[in-house]
Design a protein around this motif. Structure first.
Motif, PDB file in Angstrom:
ATOM      1  N   ILE A 235      40.502   6.981  59.128  1.00 60.75           N
ATOM      2  CA  ILE A 235      40.875   8.138  58.329  1.00 60.75           C
ATOM      3  C   ILE A 235      40.318   9.393  58.976  1.00 60.75           C
ATOM      4  O   ILE A 235      39.102   9.520  59.179  1.00 60.75           O
ATOM      5  CB  ILE A 235      40.350   8.005  56.886  1.00 60.75           C
ATOM      6  CG1 ILE A 235      41.000   6.805  56.173  1.00 60.75           C
ATOM      7  CG2 ILE A 235      40.633   9.289  56.092  1.00 60.75           C
ATOM      8  CD1 ILE A 235      40.473   6.571  54.773  1.00 60.75           C
ATOM      9  N   ASP A 236      41.194  10.311  59.307  1.00 59.92           N
ATOM     10  CA  ASP A 236      40.824  11.663  59.741  1.00 59.92           C
ATOM     11  C   ASP A 236      42.020  12.561  59.481  1.00 59.92           C
ATOM     12  O   ASP A 236      43.052  12.107  58.961  1.00 59.92           O
ATOM     13  CB  ASP A 236      40.375  11.690  61.207  1.00 59.92           C
ATOM     14  CG  ASP A 236      41.440  11.155  62.169  1.00 59.92           C
ATOM     15  OD1 ASP A 236      42.649  11.404  61.923  1.00 59.92           O
ATOM     16  OD2 ASP A 236      41.078  10.487  63.152  1.00 59.92           O
ATOM     17  N   ARG A 237      41.926  13.817  59.850  1.00 61.51           N
ATOM     18  CA  ARG A 237      43.010  14.743  59.500  1.00 61.51           C
ATOM     19  C   ARG A 237      44.303  14.423  60.235  1.00 61.51           C
ATOM     20  O   ARG A 237      45.386  14.725  59.732  1.00 61.51           O
ATOM     21  CB  ARG A 237      42.562  16.177  59.778  1.00 61.51           C
ATOM     22  CG  ARG A 237      42.269  16.496  61.248  1.00 61.51           C
ATOM     23  CD  ARG A 237      41.779  17.917  61.386  1.00 61.51           C
ATOM     24  NE  ARG A 237      40.500  18.089  60.705  1.00 61.51           N
ATOM     25  CZ  ARG A 237      39.938  19.270  60.477  1.00 61.51           C
ATOM     26  NH1 ARG A 237      40.555  20.376  60.846  1.00 61.51           N
ATOM     27  NH2 ARG A 237      38.775  19.360  59.896  1.00 61.51           N
ATOM     28  N   VAL A 238      44.216  13.799  61.414  1.00 60.97           N
ATOM     29  CA  VAL A 238      45.432  13.463  62.155  1.00 60.97           C
ATOM     30  C   VAL A 238      46.139  12.274  61.520  1.00 60.97           C
ATOM     31  O   VAL A 238      47.353  12.308  61.276  1.00 60.97           O
ATOM     32  CB  VAL A 238      45.095  13.170  63.633  1.00 60.97           C
ATOM     33  CG1 VAL A 238      46.353  12.724  64.391  1.00 60.97           C
ATOM     34  CG2 VAL A 238      44.511  14.413  64.289  1.00 60.97           C
ATOM     35  N   THR A 239      45.398  11.209  61.247  1.00 65.67           N
ATOM     36  CA  THR A 239      46.027  10.035  60.614  1.00 65.67           C
ATOM     37  C   THR A 239      46.514  10.367  59.206  1.00 65.67           C
ATOM     38  O   THR A 239      47.518   9.830  58.737  1.00 65.67           O
ATOM     39  CB  THR A 239      45.035   8.866  60.556  1.00 65.67           C
ATOM     40  OG1 THR A 239      43.875   9.260  59.802  1.00 65.67           O
ATOM     41  CG2 THR A 239      44.592   8.464  61.971  1.00 65.67           C
ATOM     42  N   LEU A 240      45.794  11.270  58.541  1.00 62.99           N
ATOM     43  CA  LEU A 240      46.214  11.662  57.195  1.00 62.99           C
ATOM     44  C   LEU A 240      47.520  12.442  57.239  1.00 62.99           C
ATOM     45  O   LEU A 240      48.412  12.243  56.403  1.00 62.99           O
ATOM     46  CB  LEU A 240      45.101  12.492  56.548  1.00 62.99           C
ATOM     47  CG  LEU A 240      45.290  12.871  55.078  1.00 62.99           C
ATOM     48  CD1 LEU A 240      45.476  11.641  54.214  1.00 62.99           C
ATOM     49  CD2 LEU A 240      44.093  13.673  54.582  1.00 62.99           C
ATOM     50  N   LEU A 241      47.651  13.323  58.226  1.00 63.93           N
ATOM     51  CA  LEU A 241      48.893  14.079  58.364  1.00 63.93           C
ATOM     52  C   LEU A 241      50.051  13.157  58.709  1.00 63.93           C
ATOM     53  O   LEU A 241      51.166  13.309  58.193  1.00 63.93           O
ATOM     54  CB  LEU A 241      48.724  15.150  59.450  1.00 63.93           C
ATOM     55  CG  LEU A 241      49.942  16.043  59.719  1.00 63.93           C
ATOM     56  CD1 LEU A 241      50.310  16.839  58.466  1.00 63.93           C
ATOM     57  CD2 LEU A 241      49.679  16.974  60.900  1.00 63.93           C
ATOM     58  N   TRP A 242      49.800  12.167  59.554  1.00 65.48           N
ATOM     59  CA  TRP A 242      50.858  11.218  59.917  1.00 65.48           C
ATOM     60  C   TRP A 242      51.299  10.400  58.704  1.00 65.48           C
ATOM     61  O   TRP A 242      52.489  10.164  58.515  1.00 65.48           O
ATOM     62  CB  TRP A 242      50.355  10.306  61.032  1.00 65.48           C
ATOM     63  CG  TRP A 242      51.410   9.375  61.566  1.00 65.48           C
ATOM     64  CD1 TRP A 242      51.580   8.065  61.265  1.00 65.48           C
ATOM     65  CD2 TRP A 242      52.444   9.708  62.481  1.00 65.48           C
ATOM     66  NE1 TRP A 242      52.658   7.539  61.935  1.00 65.48           N
ATOM     67  CE2 TRP A 242      53.221   8.542  62.694  1.00 65.48           C
ATOM     68  CE3 TRP A 242      52.812  10.883  63.145  1.00 65.48           C
ATOM     69  CZ2 TRP A 242      54.327   8.512  63.539  1.00 65.48           C
ATOM     70  CZ3 TRP A 242      53.914  10.844  63.990  1.00 65.48           C
ATOM     71  CH2 TRP A 242      54.662   9.671  64.169  1.00 65.48           C
TER      72      TRP A 242
END
Length: 389
Positions: A235-242
């Protein structure tokens, strides 16, 4: 004059004409009357009956039955005169129909009582939301549940949650959110901590749900966090955006890349559990207010039968019970024991059956039902239309 007030006058007039009708109205209480003067008069008539008024032993009802009732009621309320008492007698078409008139009074009392307690629950929820508390709303929810159970017993039905087949005909306007800015800030801060701190979701995933967020976009974002956590993905901002893109939240405008970045940027250290409880507390008061509005709309529908009103109101309290159980889990308390009685395999309790039968139709007058003080004879059985001597 409304049908409810006509029914109140008719039931009082029937008892003034025939005191024996009180024996068929044991399930009706003075508080069930809307007008204070009617409450006082019905209470006075019951008191005279309990004290063994001489009119109970006479073949024809003496005038003292009316005058003594007026005098007794006048000790507790102003404005009651013998003239008004005689107008009540004139308002009664048939004294033998007293149980039916009483049922109408009870119906009005049930609608009125549910409305009053729904308003109190809504006021408590709004006050708790302003003060950052939940105790008041939960207390009045328990009070309302107890009131519904008591009313069900008086009406002779089984209290059980039943979903309405159609939405209420009258839906009150939703008031503006309470402390909306602060609630939104708490939700953004929690989402930022969950997106940036490893394993932070573990602290709240057991009791916090997407519907607990006041902002639907925040709830959808928390749903994305939960999906990543469930699959064991980082979980981080990149995986969350995806994940948000895979769920179509970017395409339908629910979220945007800039908004998600603004939520995640600038986050400092924070307690996930503490922030989650802030969001959960807001969810409790918001759900309580929503349930209260739904119950009030049901109670204000005069076409809704009392049994259905009670069961639909219990159903409307269901979401609050579910949120309450998760709130208690978040605070380390066991889930509450359900207060609604379970359905008996042998049928409803005898008290409910008696209440339902008592208000269904007047019992036929017979010598066996005469008063114990008088000898069983044809003269002891009063006709419904007897007059005052």
């Amino acid at each position: 004059m409304t049908p409810l007030l006509r029914a109140e006058q008719a039931v009082l007039g029937s008892v003034l004409l025939d005191p024996d009708q009180l024996s068929h109205l044991g399930w009706l209480a003075p508080d069930h009357f809307y007008r204070p003067i009617h409450r006082a008069l019905f209470a006075a008539l019951r008191k005279l009956r309990d004290d063994g008024h001489p009119a109970l032993a006479e073949e024809s009802v003496p005038l003292s039955w009316v005058t003594d009732a007026v005098n007794e009621a006048g000790l507790h309320v102003r404005g009651l005169t013998a003239v008004y008492a005689h107008s009540l007698i004139s308002a009664c078409p048939r004294p033998a129909h007293a149980p039916v008139y009483g049922r109408m009074v009870l119906e009005g009392a049930i609608h009125r009582s549910v409305t009053e307690h729904a308003i109190r629950l809504h006021q408590a929820a709004r006050a708790d939301a302003l003060q950052g508390e939940v105790e008041g709303a939960l207390h009045y929810a328990d009070v309302l549940t107890g009131v519904l159970s008591d009313l069900a017993q008086r009406w002779g039905t089984e209290p059980r949650p039943v979903a309405p087949t159609a939405p209420p005909t009258t839906v009150p306007a939703v008031p503006p959110p309470v402390r909306a800015d602060q609630v939104a800030e708490d939700e953004r801060f929690l989402l930022a901590v969950l997106a940036e701190q490893p394993n932070a979701v573990d602290e709240v995933v057991g009791w916090l749900r997407p519907d607990d967020f006041a902002d639907p976009a925040h709830g959808q974002l928390y749903h994305c966090l939960g999906a990543l956590h469930h699959r064991g993905e980082p979980i981080d901002r990149v995986t969350l955006l995806w994940e948000a893109q895979r769920r179509g939240l970017l395409a339908d405008g629910t979220l945007s890349g800039d908004r998600l970045t603004n939520i995640c940027d600038g986050v400092g250290p924070g307690s996930t559990e503490w922030l989650g409880k802030l969001v959960m507390r807001s969810s409790v008061t918001r759900t309580a207010a929503t349930s209260a509005r739904a119950i009030r709309a049901l109670a204000e529908n005069e076409a809704l039968a009392p049994g259905r009103l009670i069961n639909h109101a219990l159903h409307a309290l269901g979401p609050l019970d579910e949120v309450r159980s998760r709130w208690q889990a978040a605070n380390g308390h066991p889930a509450p024991t359900p207060t609604a009685p379970a359905r008996s395999p042998t049928g409803p309790p005898p008290a409910q059956v008696h209440a339902a039968l008592a208000r269904s139709a007047p019992r036929p007058t017979s010598p066996s039902s005469a008063r114990p003080e008088s000898a069983p004879s044809p003269a002891a059985v009063r006709p419904p239309s007897r007059g005052h001597g």
